[in-house]
Write a protein that holds these residues in place. Structure first.
Motif: not given
Length: 395
Positions: A19-21, A159-161, A165-169
């Motif tokens: 996620v960070g990268w 938008l959908v993801v 899950n905001r982290l995976l957007a």
């Protein structure tokens, strides 16, 4: 120590690293390119940052047995993206990176500087950050206008993801970008061969140059943004999860690793905030004393991703620049929203924050100095005058 390793810590470390990268590497490449880096130098900077923040996380977490997550300065990269090329080119920018790293080290070992940074009015620091981020946050809209067939899938995936899950957007937007590249872009001849030759880790040493314009236009704003928007909030997230350690040594260590990456094009590494919550929370391990392995694994994965920087950069250079700017802009919308709210919630500082935001967002450069510095200076002047007026009215 090895007995503290658990499947949860391995998974959360992988999630934090990915996620960070994946959520911000586009911003880093955009920022380094904007201040004059060639694609090879930008790839080198991306790799240097990845390796530095990975090693920093591993060293700090194993030494303290605390889940200390490290990240690159995403707001700092956004600042570079809006600063534009500086007189003297990327060598001057690298000199500014070195100065910024030294200032971070000093802020960790010399308390007066750390206190001075913490006393910068939060509304002004947030308004400057919001002004820096505005231009990049407009990129997704511009990408859709540029080519709806290419731009819309990226925005829709985010938008959908993000609703689930905001982290995976942003990683989802990145995957959509890759799909658009594969199915919607005609690759130049020999492009695949060029990608294959880019697998080796890129290493480009840049001889630094030190100028007044680099100091005022890049080093000082980069230092302020990194400390106010990353390091200080990072310590707050750390404390919120039940961990308490003096921040000074942590700041100094991140400054040291920033200094190591700077000659190879890295702008700054710092304490993480979002990924810090991943590694320091209950999902990393039920026992708080064993969660440090999540941050260690996160650091390992940062290093692995960093070694692929050459391949990633070569792939991105094939795409229309507006598409990668769109991914970067989507990654920064949350930070923009948070900075705007924090900038304008204080009635007494609202006018000063507005001036800071407007001047910074205008992106004008005077005497080789970027708009972020002038925005903070103009807003600071209004802030002082407003408080003097209010003080007279109450006496």
């Amino acid at each position: 120590m090895l007995r503290d390793i658990s499947p949860q810590s391995l998974f959360m470390g992988l999630l934090a690293g990915f996620v960070g990268w994946a959520s911000a590497f586009a911003v880093v490449l955009q920022g380094l390119s904007a201040v004059g880096a060639t694609p090879e130098q930008a790839a080198s900077g991306l790799m240097a940052l990845s390796v530095s923040m990975g090693l920093c996380a591993i060293v700090l977490s194993l030494r303290t047995k605390l889940p200390i997550s490290i990240a690159w300065s995403t707001p700092g990269a956004a600042l570079l993206a809006t600063s534009g090329a500086i007189d003297g080119g990327f060598s001057v920018a690298v000199g500014a990176f070195i100065i910024c790293a030294i200032l971070i080290i000093i802020s960790g070992v010399w308390k007066p500087l750390g206190r001075a940074v913490s006393r910068i009015p939060a509304p002004l620091a947030n308004a400057m950050l919001a002004g820096v981020l505005l231009g990049l946050c407009l990129a997704p809209v511009k990408a859709v206008a540029f080519n709806p067939i290419l731009g819309l899938p990226i925005v829709i995936a985010w938008l959908v993801v993000g609703r689930f899950n905001r982290l995976l957007a942003v990683p989802a937007a990145l995957l959509a970008f890759i799909a658009v590249m594969i199915f919607g872009i005609d690759f130049p001849p020999n492009a695949l061969a060029d990608l294959g030759s880019s697998i080796a880790p890129p290493i480009e040493f840049v001889m630094p140059e030190f100028t007044l314009a680099g100091l005022v236009g890049i080093a000082l704003p980069l230092f302020v943004v990194t400390m106010a928007s990353q390091n200080i909030p990072g310590t707050a997230v750390f404390r919120a999860n039940g961990y308490d350690t003096p921040p000074g040594p942590l700041f100094a260590t991140t400054g040291f690793f920033s200094l190591l990456s700077a000659p190879f094009g890295g702008h700054a590494v710092n304490l993480a905030a979002i990924t810090a919550a991943l590694c320091a929370g209950e999902d990393a391990h039920p026992d708080p004393a064993k969660r440090y392995w999540a941050a260690v694994f996160g650091g390992v994965f940062y290093i692995v991703f960093g070694l692929l920087a050459g391949l990633v950069t070569a792939f991105i250079t094939i795409a229309p620049s507006i598409l990668i700017e769109a991914v970067a802009g989507l990654a920064l919308i949350g930070a923009f929203a948070g900075s705007v709210v924090a900038a304008f919630k204080d009635d007494d500082a609202r006018e000063a924050a507005a001036v800071t935001f407007i001047v910074t967002a205008a992106g004008l450069t005077f005497y080789g100095v970027s708009g972020a510095f002038w925005g903070l200076l103009a807003g600071g002047l209004i802030y002082v005058l407003t408080h003097l007026r209010n003080r007279r009215n109450t006496t």
